[in-house]
Structure formats: C-alpha cells, structure tokens
Design an enzyme around this catalytic site. Structure first.
Site, mmCIF file in Angstrom:
data_model
loop_
_atom_site.group_PDB
_atom_site.id
_atom_site.type_symbol
_atom_site.label_atom_id
_atom_site.label_comp_id
_atom_site.label_asym_id
_atom_site.label_seq_id
_atom_site.Cartn_x
_atom_site.Cartn_y
_atom_site.Cartn_z
ATOM 1 N N HIS A 75 22.272 72.837 -9.290
ATOM 2 C CA HIS A 75 21.040 72.066 -9.477
ATOM 3 C C HIS A 75 20.050 72.847 -10.341
ATOM 4 C CE1 HIS A 75 21.045 74.737 -6.111
ATOM 5 N NE2 HIS A 75 19.770 74.572 -5.815
ATOM 6 N N LYS B 283 28.800 79.522 -10.096
ATOM 7 C CA LYS B 283 27.809 78.628 -9.478
ATOM 8 C C LYS B 283 26.961 77.960 -10.559
ATOM 9 C CE LYS B 283 23.740 78.461 -6.508
ATOM 10 N NZ LYS B 283 22.745 79.187 -5.689
ATOM 11 N N HIS C 210 9.006 84.248 -5.210
ATOM 12 C CA HIS C 210 9.147 85.459 -4.410
ATOM 13 C C HIS C 210 10.518 85.471 -3.737
ATOM 14 C CE1 HIS C 210 4.878 86.924 -4.606
ATOM 15 N NE2 HIS C 210 4.729 85.673 -5.006
ATOM 16 N N ASN C 211 11.391 84.529 -4.160
ATOM 17 C CA ASN C 211 12.737 84.413 -3.591
ATOM 18 C C ASN C 211 13.707 85.191 -4.491
ATOM 19 O OD1 ASN C 211 15.449 83.302 -3.387
ATOM 20 N ND2 ASN C 211 14.598 81.641 -2.170
ATOM 21 N N ALA C 212 14.308 86.259 -3.949
ATOM 22 C CA ALA C 212 15.156 87.144 -4.758
ATOM 23 C C ALA C 212 16.377 86.419 -5.316
ATOM 24 C CB ALA C 212 15.594 88.343 -3.917
ATOM 25 N N GLY C 213 16.938 85.483 -4.543
ATOM 26 C CA GLY C 213 18.113 84.734 -5.013
ATOM 27 C C GLY C 213 17.774 83.864 -6.214
ATOM 28 N N ASP D 250 10.969 74.395 -7.146
ATOM 29 C CA ASP D 250 10.997 74.006 -5.740
ATOM 30 C C ASP D 250 12.317 73.284 -5.536
ATOM 31 O OD1 ASP D 250 9.344 74.236 -3.313
ATOM 32 O OD2 ASP D 250 9.707 72.078 -3.209
ATOM 33 N N SER D 251 13.019 73.674 -4.499
ATOM 34 C CA SER D 251 14.383 73.185 -4.350
ATOM 35 C C SER D 251 14.722 73.021 -2.888
ATOM 36 C CB SER D 251 15.352 74.155 -5.032
ATOM 37 O OG SER D 251 15.044 75.495 -4.696
ATOM 38 N N ASP E 158 23.905 78.510 0.438
ATOM 39 C CA ASP E 158 25.097 78.512 -0.423
ATOM 40 C C ASP E 158 26.421 78.484 0.355
ATOM 41 O OD1 ASP E 158 23.996 78.314 -2.950
ATOM 42 O OD2 ASP E 158 23.863 80.476 -3.255
HETATM 43 P P1 IMP Z 1 11.435 76.578 -1.712
HETATM 44 O O1 IMP Z 1 11.857 75.982 -3.021
HETATM 45 O O2 IMP Z 1 10.885 77.939 -1.856
HETATM 46 O O3 IMP Z 1 10.561 75.651 -0.925
HETATM 47 O O4 IMP Z 1 12.723 76.791 -0.797
HETATM 48 C C1 IMP Z 1 13.964 76.342 -1.149
HETATM 49 C C2 IMP Z 1 14.888 76.386 0.043
HETATM 50 O O5 IMP Z 1 16.122 75.807 -0.317
HETATM 51 C C3 IMP Z 1 15.187 77.820 0.500
HETATM 52 O O6 IMP Z 1 15.396 77.824 1.882
HETATM 53 C C4 IMP Z 1 16.480 78.125 -0.220
HETATM 54 O O7 IMP Z 1 17.262 79.038 0.456
HETATM 55 C C5 IMP Z 1 17.149 76.753 -0.319
HETATM 56 N N1 IMP Z 1 17.848 76.690 -1.612
HETATM 57 C C6 IMP Z 1 17.336 76.281 -2.793
HETATM 58 N N2 IMP Z 1 18.220 76.456 -3.780
HETATM 59 C C7 IMP Z 1 19.312 76.986 -3.200
HETATM 60 C C8 IMP Z 1 20.545 77.412 -3.730
HETATM 61 O O8 IMP Z 1 20.831 77.394 -4.937
HETATM 62 N N3 IMP Z 1 21.398 77.905 -2.825
HETATM 63 C C9 IMP Z 1 21.131 77.993 -1.492
HETATM 64 N N4 IMP Z 1 19.991 77.631 -0.959
HETATM 65 C C10 IMP Z 1 19.069 77.132 -1.817
#
Ligand code: IMP
Length: 198
Positions: free
Chosen positions: A185, A180, A14-17, A74-75, A160
């Site tokens: 990752h 990027k 649900h993360n637009a980025g 998950d990141s 970022d």
């Molecule tokens: P989750 O994987 O939904 O638990 O959240 C990942 C978190 O790490 C979020 O707050 C993201 O904004 C941050 N995050 C993960 N990957 C990136 C990236 O490529 N750039 C910036 N923030 C990231």
C-alpha cells in the site's frame, strides 16, 4: 498539482518501520531527507477520522514547525468482516495501557473477532506532502489480501506477519523489504505521489 523542488524534505513519522520503507522509496529522488525526530519535532495527536485527515495533520504540523516541506503517511489495516476496523484505529489496537505497543495482541484480536471463512482485509496508506504555507498534496495506495493466524515471519513491522497479499503464499513478515515494496500500500501510494517529486 504542486511539485516539490529539490532540497530538504522532512519525513514526518516517528515509526521506524515506515521510516525505513520511505528512505528506500525516496532514495532515487535526490532529496535531502531529514527525520522529524532529528529536528526534535513533537508527534502530533491523531485526532482525524480519516487516513487523509491524519496524514495531512502530521505533514502540516511538521512543515509549519520546520519551515520545510514534509511527507507523512497515515495507514492501517481494514478487515472486511469487521466493517473496515481497525482502519484509522490500527495503531490504537496495539496500544498498551502503559504506553507501549503489543502487535501480537492486536493481531490475535483480529483473529478472534473475524469469524469469516474468507478473512479478507486490505492495507491502506494515504500520504500527505505538505508545505509550510499550508498547501497539501495527497496520494492513496491499497493492498488487498487476507489475514493468517498464527502470524508468520519476523521481517517488516506492525501487522506484517498476519497479512498475505493476493497472489502470494507468504506474509509480509516473510518478505524482504524489496519484495514487500512490489505489493505494498505504501509503495503504491508513493508511486501515485511520484509525479510531485523531483
Ligand atoms: P499510523 O499511520 O501511525 O496511525 O499507524 C499505522 C498503524 O498501521 C500502525 O499500527 C502500523 O503498525 C500499521 N501499519 C501500517 N502500515 C503497515 C505495514 O506496512 N505493515 C504492518 N503494519 C502497518
């Protein structure tokens, strides 16, 4: 290793980025990508203690609810001097009591708490590709670098603008998406998963 057949794939984020980056990464694979939001799937609570556990939990929830294979990520950011924090709690560090997110405050917290000269940190992504029968394939990607304050650039998402990958002078917030993707990752994890894709 299980391979994904051509057809529909649910993108369980649900993360637009993240969704934008996955759309670009998945484009050459000829899959019909549908978002979890467009199927009205709920966002499961991330109760796991590891990236792998949370990625699997999100992918499995979407696969079981939709009856289709699903991909989740998950990141997070691991800061060396903070013992790997915020790590799996990276999203939580940006959470406001009212429910919104403030990444400026989260980045400022890292700059306040890390007193090291080196400012070493790494972005980590674990992908989970899940099927409705419960099978899961995982892939992991890392990107090493350091953090900068104040944050730089307005591109990308989340943390970022504070992250500069090794070998670069610019932050991810100052890089176009395709730049990027040369380091990230998520792109590295995706490359490790690609053998399972059509
Ligand atoms: P989750 O994987 O939904 O638990 O959240 C990942 C978190 O790490 C979020 O707050 C993201 O904004 C941050 N995050 C993960 N990957 C990136 C990236 O490529 N750039 C910036 N923030 C990231």
């Amino acid at each position: 290793m299980r391979r994904l057949a051509p057809g529909r794939l649910v993108l369980a984020t649900h993360n637009a980025g993240k969704a934008r980056e996955f759309a670009a990464l998945l484009a050459p694979h000829g899959l019909e990508v549908v978002s979890a939001a467009s199927l009205g799937l709920p966002e499961p609570e991330e109760t796991g203690e590891t990236f792998a556990a949370n990625a699997a939990l999100k992918a499995l929830a979407a696969a079981r609810a939709s009856g289709l294979p699903a991909l989740a990520d998950d990141s997070g950011l691991e800061v060396a001097a903070l013992g790997g924090a915020p790590g799996v709690r990276t999203a939580d560090w940006a959470m406001l009591p009212g429910g919104g997110r403030d990444y400026g405050a989260a980045m400022a917290r890292i700059a306040r708490e890390d007193a090291s000269a080196e400012r070493r940190c790494a972005f980590v992504a674990v992908l989970a590709l899940a099927w409705p029968d419960g099978h899961v394939e995982h892939a992991k990607g890392h990107c090493e670098g350091h953090w900068v304050a104040p944050p730089r650039g307005t591109l990308g998402f989340g943390y970022d603008p504070m992250f500069v990958p090794d070998g670069e002078a610019r932050s991810f917030g100052e890089m176009a998406p395709e730049e990027k993707a040369r380091f990230s990752h998520r792109a590295r994890a995706f490359a490790a998963l690609a053998a399972r894709l059509p």
